[in-house]
Design a protein around this motif. Structure first.
Motif, PDB file in Angstrom:
ATOM      1  N   LEU A 438       0.826  -1.205   0.000  1.00 51.70           N
ATOM      2  CA  LEU A 438       0.000   0.000   0.000  1.00 51.70           C
ATOM      3  C   LEU A 438       0.867   1.265   0.000  1.00 51.70           C
ATOM      4  CD1 LEU A 438      -2.800  -1.043   2.526  1.00 51.70           C
ATOM      5  CD2 LEU A 438      -2.930  -0.949   0.037  1.00 51.70           C
ATOM      6  N   ALA A 439       2.000   1.211   0.692  1.00 55.88           N
ATOM      7  CA  ALA A 439       2.913   2.355   0.691  1.00 55.88           C
ATOM      8  C   ALA A 439       3.442   2.618  -0.710  1.00 55.88           C
ATOM      9  CB  ALA A 439       4.065   2.106   1.660  1.00 55.88           C
ATOM     10  N   ALA A 440       3.752   1.558  -1.449  1.00 57.99           N
ATOM     11  CA  ALA A 440       4.244   1.723  -2.823  1.00 57.99           C
ATOM     12  C   ALA A 440       3.177   2.348  -3.716  1.00 57.99           C
ATOM     13  CB  ALA A 440       4.687   0.372  -3.382  1.00 57.99           C
ATOM     14  N   VAL A 441       1.940   1.932  -3.555  1.00 56.94           N
ATOM     15  CA  VAL A 441       0.843   2.476  -4.365  1.00 56.94           C
ATOM     16  C   VAL A 441       0.673   3.980  -4.121  1.00 56.94           C
ATOM     17  CG1 VAL A 441      -1.661   2.387  -4.728  1.00 56.94           C
ATOM     18  CG2 VAL A 441      -0.357   0.265  -4.497  1.00 56.94           C
ATOM     19  N   ALA A 442       1.005   4.430  -2.923  1.00 54.23           N
ATOM     20  CA  ALA A 442       0.827   5.845  -2.574  1.00 54.23           C
ATOM     21  C   ALA A 442       1.724   6.778  -3.380  1.00 54.23           C
ATOM     22  CB  ALA A 442       1.089   6.042  -1.081  1.00 54.23           C
ATOM     23  N   THR A 443       2.750   6.248  -4.048  1.00 57.01           N
ATOM     24  CA  THR A 443       3.646   7.109  -4.827  1.00 57.01           C
ATOM     25  C   THR A 443       3.080   7.473  -6.203  1.00 57.01           C
ATOM     26  OG1 THR A 443       4.838   5.237  -5.824  1.00 57.01           O
ATOM     27  CG2 THR A 443       5.651   6.062  -3.704  1.00 57.01           C
ATOM     28  N   VAL A 444       1.997   6.854  -6.616  1.00 49.99           N
ATOM     29  CA  VAL A 444       1.458   7.070  -7.965  1.00 49.99           C
ATOM     30  C   VAL A 444       1.140   8.544  -8.240  1.00 49.99           C
ATOM     31  CG1 VAL A 444      -0.462   6.534  -9.520  1.00 49.99           C
ATOM     32  CG2 VAL A 444       0.634   4.704  -8.206  1.00 49.99           C
ATOM     33  N   PRO A 445       0.439   9.269  -7.327  1.00 52.63           N
ATOM     34  CA  PRO A 445       0.158  10.683  -7.630  1.00 52.63           C
ATOM     35  C   PRO A 445       1.418  11.521  -7.813  1.00 52.63           C
ATOM     36  CG  PRO A 445      -1.206   9.893  -5.806  1.00 52.63           C
ATOM     37  CD  PRO A 445      -0.192   8.832  -6.065  1.00 52.63           C
ATOM     38  N   LEU A 446       2.463  11.239  -7.044  1.00 44.83           N
ATOM     39  CA  LEU A 446       3.694  12.005  -7.177  1.00 44.83           C
ATOM     40  C   LEU A 446       4.351  11.758  -8.529  1.00 44.83           C
ATOM     41  CD1 LEU A 446       5.965  13.796  -6.201  1.00 44.83           C
ATOM     42  CD2 LEU A 446       6.903  11.846  -4.924  1.00 44.83           C
ATOM     43  N   VAL A 447       4.357  10.515  -8.972  1.00 44.63           N
ATOM     44  CA  VAL A 447       4.939  10.200 -10.277  1.00 44.63           C
ATOM     45  C   VAL A 447       4.191  10.944 -11.379  1.00 44.63           C
ATOM     46  CG1 VAL A 447       5.365   8.367 -11.954  1.00 44.63           C
ATOM     47  CG2 VAL A 447       5.802   7.962  -9.533  1.00 44.63           C
ATOM     48  N   ALA A 448       2.867  10.939 -11.295  1.00 46.46           N
ATOM     49  CA  ALA A 448       2.066  11.617 -12.319  1.00 46.46           C
ATOM     50  C   ALA A 448       2.360  13.114 -12.345  1.00 46.46           C
ATOM     51  CB  ALA A 448       0.578  11.370 -12.048  1.00 46.46           C
ATOM     52  N   LEU A 449       2.485  13.735 -11.170  1.00 44.66           N
ATOM     53  CA  LEU A 449       2.745  15.165 -11.109  1.00 44.66           C
ATOM     54  C   LEU A 449       4.164  15.497 -11.571  1.00 44.66           C
ATOM     55  CD1 LEU A 449       1.574  17.909 -10.296  1.00 44.66           C
ATOM     56  CD2 LEU A 449       2.435  17.511  -7.979  1.00 44.66           C
ATOM     57  N   ALA A 450       5.133  14.670 -11.195  1.00 42.88           N
ATOM     58  CA  ALA A 450       6.526  14.939 -11.556  1.00 42.88           C
ATOM     59  C   ALA A 450       6.771  14.783 -13.054  1.00 42.88           C
ATOM     60  CB  ALA A 450       7.451  14.002 -10.786  1.00 42.88           C
ATOM     61  N   LEU A 451       5.985  13.961 -13.732  1.00 39.36           N
ATOM     62  CA  LEU A 451       6.175  13.748 -15.165  1.00 39.36           C
ATOM     63  C   LEU A 451       5.516  14.837 -16.004  1.00 39.36           C
ATOM     64  CD1 LEU A 451       5.735   9.871 -15.455  1.00 39.36           C
ATOM     65  CD2 LEU A 451       7.847  11.206 -15.554  1.00 39.36           C
ATOM     66  N   ARG A 452       4.705  15.675 -15.363  1.00 39.99           N
ATOM     67  CA  ARG A 452       4.109  16.797 -16.084  1.00 39.99           C
ATOM     68  C   ARG A 452       5.127  17.913 -16.217  1.00 39.99           C
ATOM     69  NH1 ARG A 452      -1.205  18.638 -13.170  1.00 39.99           N
ATOM     70  NH2 ARG A 452      -1.139  20.113 -14.913  1.00 39.99           N
ATOM     71  N   PRO A 453       5.135  18.642 -17.340  1.00 40.01           N
ATOM     72  CA  PRO A 453       6.065  19.775 -17.489  1.00 40.01           C
ATOM     73  C   PRO A 453       5.781  20.831 -16.428  1.00 40.01           C
ATOM     74  CG  PRO A 453       5.091  19.168 -19.598  1.00 40.01           C
ATOM     75  CD  PRO A 453       4.338  18.400 -18.550  1.00 40.01           C
ATOM     76  N   VAL A 454       6.846  21.268 -15.754  1.00 42.79           N
ATOM     77  CA  VAL A 454       6.713  22.300 -14.731  1.00 42.79           C
ATOM     78  C   VAL A 454       7.524  23.512 -15.149  1.00 42.79           C
ATOM     79  CG1 VAL A 454       7.103  22.906 -12.319  1.00 42.79           C
ATOM     80  CG2 VAL A 454       6.414  20.583 -12.921  1.00 42.79           C
ATOM     81  N   PRO A 455       6.878  24.629 -15.500  1.00 40.72           N
ATOM     82  CA  PRO A 455       7.633  25.811 -15.929  1.00 40.72           C
ATOM     83  C   PRO A 455       8.403  26.425 -14.776  1.00 40.72           C
ATOM     84  CG  PRO A 455       5.304  26.353 -15.677  1.00 40.72           C
ATOM     85  CD  PRO A 455       5.424  24.867 -15.482  1.00 40.72           C
ATOM     86  N   THR A 456       9.693  26.412 -14.858  1.00 43.04           N
ATOM     87  CA  THR A 456      10.521  27.040 -13.835  1.00 43.04           C
ATOM     88  C   THR A 456      11.886  27.326 -14.399  1.00 43.04           C
ATOM     89  OG1 THR A 456      11.572  26.790 -11.689  1.00 43.04           O
ATOM     90  CG2 THR A 456      11.193  24.786 -12.904  1.00 43.04           C
ATOM     91  N   GLY A 457      12.444  28.449 -14.030  1.00 47.41           N
ATOM     92  CA  GLY A 457      13.785  28.809 -14.440  1.00 47.41           C
ATOM     93  C   GLY A 457      14.740  28.794 -13.286  1.00 47.41           C
ATOM     94  N   ALA A 458      14.371  28.076 -12.224  1.00 48.18           N
ATOM     95  CA  ALA A 458      15.217  28.053 -11.044  1.00 48.18           C
ATOM     96  C   ALA A 458      16.565  27.454 -11.376  1.00 48.18           C
ATOM     97  CB  ALA A 458      14.535  27.234  -9.945  1.00 48.18           C
ATOM     98  N   PRO A 459      17.616  27.936 -10.713  1.00 47.74           N
ATOM     99  CA  PRO A 459      18.960  27.411 -10.982  1.00 47.74           C
ATOM    100  C   PRO A 459      19.009  25.921 -10.781  1.00 47.74           C
ATOM    101  CG  PRO A 459      19.041  29.374  -9.581  1.00 47.74           C
ATOM    102  CD  PRO A 459      17.613  28.993  -9.726  1.00 47.74           C
ATOM    103  N   GLY A 460      19.599  25.241 -11.735  1.00 45.74           N
ATOM    104  CA  GLY A 460      19.745  23.797 -11.599  1.00 45.74           C
ATOM    105  C   GLY A 460      18.611  23.002 -12.200  1.00 45.74           C
ATOM    106  N   GLU A 461      17.503  23.693 -12.561  1.00 47.23           N
ATOM    107  CA  GLU A 461      16.396  22.948 -13.159  1.00 47.23           C
ATOM    108  C   GLU A 461      16.721  22.548 -14.591  1.00 47.23           C
ATOM    109  OE1 GLU A 461      12.846  21.791 -12.294  1.00 47.23           O
ATOM    110  OE2 GLU A 461      14.506  21.508 -10.931  1.00 47.23           O
ATOM    111  N   GLU A 462      16.184  21.428 -15.001  1.00 48.29           N
ATOM    112  CA  GLU A 462      16.424  20.965 -16.342  1.00 48.29           C
ATOM    113  C   GLU A 462      15.741  21.879 -17.354  1.00 48.29           C
ATOM    114  OE1 GLU A 462      13.019  18.496 -14.636  1.00 48.29           O
ATOM    115  OE2 GLU A 462      14.750  19.591 -13.982  1.00 48.29           O
ATOM    116  N   ASP A 463      16.332  22.070 -18.540  1.00 47.05           N
ATOM    117  CA  ASP A 463      15.731  22.913 -19.559  1.00 47.05           C
ATOM    118  C   ASP A 463      14.675  22.112 -20.307  1.00 47.05           C
ATOM    119  OD1 ASP A 463      18.970  24.343 -20.275  1.00 47.05           O
ATOM    120  OD2 ASP A 463      17.371  25.051 -18.951  1.00 47.05           O
TER     121      ASP A 463
END
Length: 463
Positions: A438-463
């Motif tokens: 059940l703990a492993a299943v709880a990571t699904v929302p985070l994976v979905a959010l992290a795979l979405r493009p996130v606009p940010t120009g913070a230092p170190g962020e991927e282009d």
């Protein structure tokens, strides 16, 4: 208790480097002390609760400390927003010390309500340790934020890894005081919290957050008027001009003091408009949820297959390895966060969390394999915590930063508390393997959010 540091614009940047070095040294020291205090209590908290109130309630009692840390984040960060980091950190450690004393009294009287109250206040130590990582970022150079935050996280390793092994020593050392079994570690925790609060009260001067605000106000354009701290950062990334450098593209004006409405409502409105901040908060919360769910019931799992004489020793070894995974490699995680980008490290942390659940859940009563699973669990938590916290901190302005960071710790604490409460019941009804699934299943929302493009120009962020 706040320090009013007034520095002329022409000399401000010359003062930043020594202030940051002094702050980092002080935070490093108090994190060691606080890490001992938090971990030595946590290592026996579930066992003490199980003996007083039963196994099913053990997770609830353990979660009280997590809830306490989450709820205390609200007044602590409100104080920080108005008066700086120092009074907030001192208050949190002081409340944790009171909680440790109440747990000792509860163990002596076998009072379940007092145990819950003590564990709730004991969360103050955790709240202080968590807020210290944000304190390290206030005056950090943008390109080094991940590394400096991770260095304070890593400092906890020195005390926290050894602390579970001191639990048995602390327990035996206090038997002559008339304390019941498992109460001694909490007495030592209270002492550690008092020491950390005294050191911070006397030495955390000038206050890094107040200094950062004054530097940001000095760099802000003269036309930047409006309610202090109300402006959210532009989508371009860093919220204020970096200490030691000029303002860059997308820099938002930042005031030297917090807005009057600094609180959870303001924090939510800021986070809601910042996709990068939402990802940072989600990474921290879900990583903590998974870690707490599995870690909290591991001592009980060990107690199922080992005699009482061996349980504390084995719990100390396994949790020491787990905590080493959480903190020992934090500088490497911080370097990767600055080098590869926040989102990449968050996804890597999720992968380690899934591996940990798979290994621990299939370990049976094989203690070495269970230990490997707990090490992976700690490494995964480190990835989501360091990268998520760094992304969150650089996504909002200095005027609202303490409120947003407190909001993040509140969400993280509530997520961990929910996991701790449910873990005891899941453990009793379905067993440890189902709990890890059940703990492993709880990571699904985070994976979905992290795979979405996130606009940010913070230092170190991927282009």
């Amino acid at each position: 208790m706040a320090t009013d540091l007034t520095v002329p614009r022409s000399d401000a940047r010359l003062d930043v480097a020594p202030i940051q070095r002094r702050t980092m040294r002080l935070l490093f020291t108090t994190q060691i002390i606080g890490g001992i205090g938090v971990t030595i209590g946590i290592s026996v908290g579930a066992l003490l609760a199980a003996r007083i109130a039963g196994t099913a309630v053990a997770g609830v009692a353990q979660s009280a400390g997590v809830v306490g840390a989450a709820l205390l984040a609200v007044p602590v960060t409100r104080i920080m927003a108005r008066h700086g980091r120092r009074p907030g950190l001192v208050l949190a450690y002081a409340v944790g010390a009171v909680g440790g004393v109440l747990v000792v009294v509860a163990a002596a009287t076998r009072s379940v309500p007092l145990l819950f109250l003590g564990m709730l206040l004991f969360g103050g130590g955790t709240a202080a340790n968590l807020q210290a990582r944000y304190t390290a970022v206030d005056l950090a150079e943008p390109a080094r934020r991940g590394r400096q935050l991770s260095l304070i996280v890593w400092a906890t390793t020195i005390g926290a890894v050894a602390a579970p092994n001191f639990a048995d020593l602390a327990d035996r050392a206090t038997t002559g005081w008339g304390l019941p079994p498992l109460a001694g570690p909490f007495a030592f925790s209270a002492t550690a919290f008092v020491l950390a609060s005294v050191v911070l009260l006397g030495l955390l001067r000038p206050d890094p957050l107040l200094t950062a605000r004054r530097l940001a106000a000095a760099d802000a354009p003269p036309t930047a008027a409006g309610p202090p701290g109300d402006a959210a950062p532009a989508a371009g990334g860093a919220a204020e001009a970096p200490a030691g450098g000029g303002a860059g593209p997308g820099t938002a004006p930042v005031a030297a003091r917090a807005p009057r409405s600094a609180g959870m409502g303001l924090a939510w409105s800021v986070v809601r408009g910042q996709p990068a901040a939402r990802l940072g908060i989600t990474a921290v919360a879900i990583g903590h949820l998974v870690m707490v769910a599995v870690m909290a019931m591991t001592p009980v799992r060990l107690g199922e297959s080992h005699a009482d004489a061996d349980v504390l020793r084995l719990v100390g070894i396994v949790l020491s390895l787990h905590i080493a995974g959480m903190y020992a490699f934090a500088p490497v995680v911080g370097w990767l966060t600055d080098r590869l980008g926040r989102r990449a490290v968050i996804l890597g942390g999720v992968g380690l969390l899934l591996a940990a659940c798979a290994v621990a859940g299939t370990a049976g009563h094989h203690t070495p394999r269970l230990s490997i699973g707990l090490v992976l669990l700690g490494l995964g938590w480190s990835g989501t915590m360091v990268a998520g916290s760094t992304l969150l901190s650089e996504s909002v302005s200095a005027g609202v930063r303490p409120s947003v960071q407190g909001f993040s710790d509140l969400i993280m604490g509530l997520a961990g508390a929910s996991a701790a409460v449910l873990s005891g019941f899941v453990m009793q009804l379905a067993g440890y393997p189902v709990l890890t699934l059940l703990a492993a299943v709880a990571t699904v929302p985070l994976v979905a959010l992290a795979l979405r493009p996130v606009p940010t120009g913070a230092p170190g962020e991927e282009d």
